[in-house]
Design an enzyme around this catalytic site. Structure first.
Site, PDB file in Angstrom:
ATOM      1  N   SER A 186       0.812  -1.218   0.000  1.00 55.00           N
ATOM      2  CA  SER A 186       0.000   0.000   0.000  1.00 55.00           C
ATOM      3  C   SER A 186       0.844   1.266   0.000  1.00 55.00           C
ATOM      4  CB  SER A 186      -0.935   0.018   1.205  1.00 55.00           C
ATOM      5  OG  SER A 186      -1.710  -1.140   1.245  1.00 55.00           O
ATOM      6  N   HIS A 210       1.041   4.655   4.242  1.00 55.40           N
ATOM      7  CA  HIS A 210       0.410   5.348   3.117  1.00 55.40           C
ATOM      8  C   HIS A 210       0.974   6.754   2.958  1.00 55.40           C
ATOM      9  CE1 HIS A 210      -3.435   2.656   3.514  1.00 55.40           C
ATOM     10  NE2 HIS A 210      -2.360   1.977   3.165  1.00 55.40           N
TER      11      HIS A 210
END
Length: 195
Positions: A72, A126
């Site tokens: 991610s 992230h």
């Protein structure tokens, strides 16, 4: 980590905690990856992905007390790289009526919703990946400009702030030759000439 097992900063970006996690990242990468690779080229795409993954892992290691894994951070890095590319080159993109496929925005929205609703999601990875991708795109990413030729035609050229060494940009091509991967599978052709 205390300076030990530093390979884990890279290896964790290729692991996933569940099948749902894996398919979520596959979906996001499938929506966004081809668009970024088309503009950046395969070598720069791979470097941005790797830099984003490492920066996401670093942010996670520094700010999250829990162990973390997944692609991610690298996927968010592609979003950061794409946003930087569009912001930097909006004039050239508009002049040639080049439009993105919306994959960046869809991937970002999906990942943010999942990240905010699932307490197991490492949002620091992230954020770190996004910032790493934006940084890499700012330094190595395409910086497009239009130049007029004496015959009146206009060409678009790519002059990044800094080029990656040619040997790094050619790694995907060398892998394709080594393993005899057909060209249409191994290379995404860019619309932009690279100088």
């Amino acid at each position: 980590m205390n300076g030990e097992d530093l390979y884990r900063l890279v290896s964790c970006t290729f692991l996933h905690g569940s099948v749902t996690h894996l398919f979520g990242n596959i979906y996001s990468l499938g929506r966004l990856g081809p668009e970024v690779e088309r503009y950046f080229g395969t070598g720069r795409f791979a470097c941005v992905y790797l830099i984003s993954g490492i920066s996401g892992s670093l942010a996670s290691a520094m700010f999250t007390p829990n162990p973390s894994l997944g692609a991610s951070g690298a996927v968010f890095g592609l979003v950061g790289a794409y946003a930087t590319f569009v912001k930097r080159n909006i004039g050239v993109l508009n002049a040639y009526n080049m439009k993105g496929n919306g994959g960046a925005l869809q991937s970002l929205c999906l990942s943010m919703v999942l990240g905010l609703t699932n307490p197991m999601t490492d949002n620091w990875a992230h954020v770190g990946g996004f910032l790493g991708g934006a940084f890499a795109a700012n330094v190595y990413g395409p910086r497009l400009s239009m130049r007029s030729l004496p015959n009146g035609s206009v060409v678009v050229i790519d002059k990044p702030i800094s080029r990656l060494p040619r040997c790094i940009e050619k790694i995907p091509e060398q892998i394709s030759k080594t393993f005899s991967i057909p060209k249409q599978i191994s290379t995404t052709f860019s619309m932009i000439p690279r100088w």
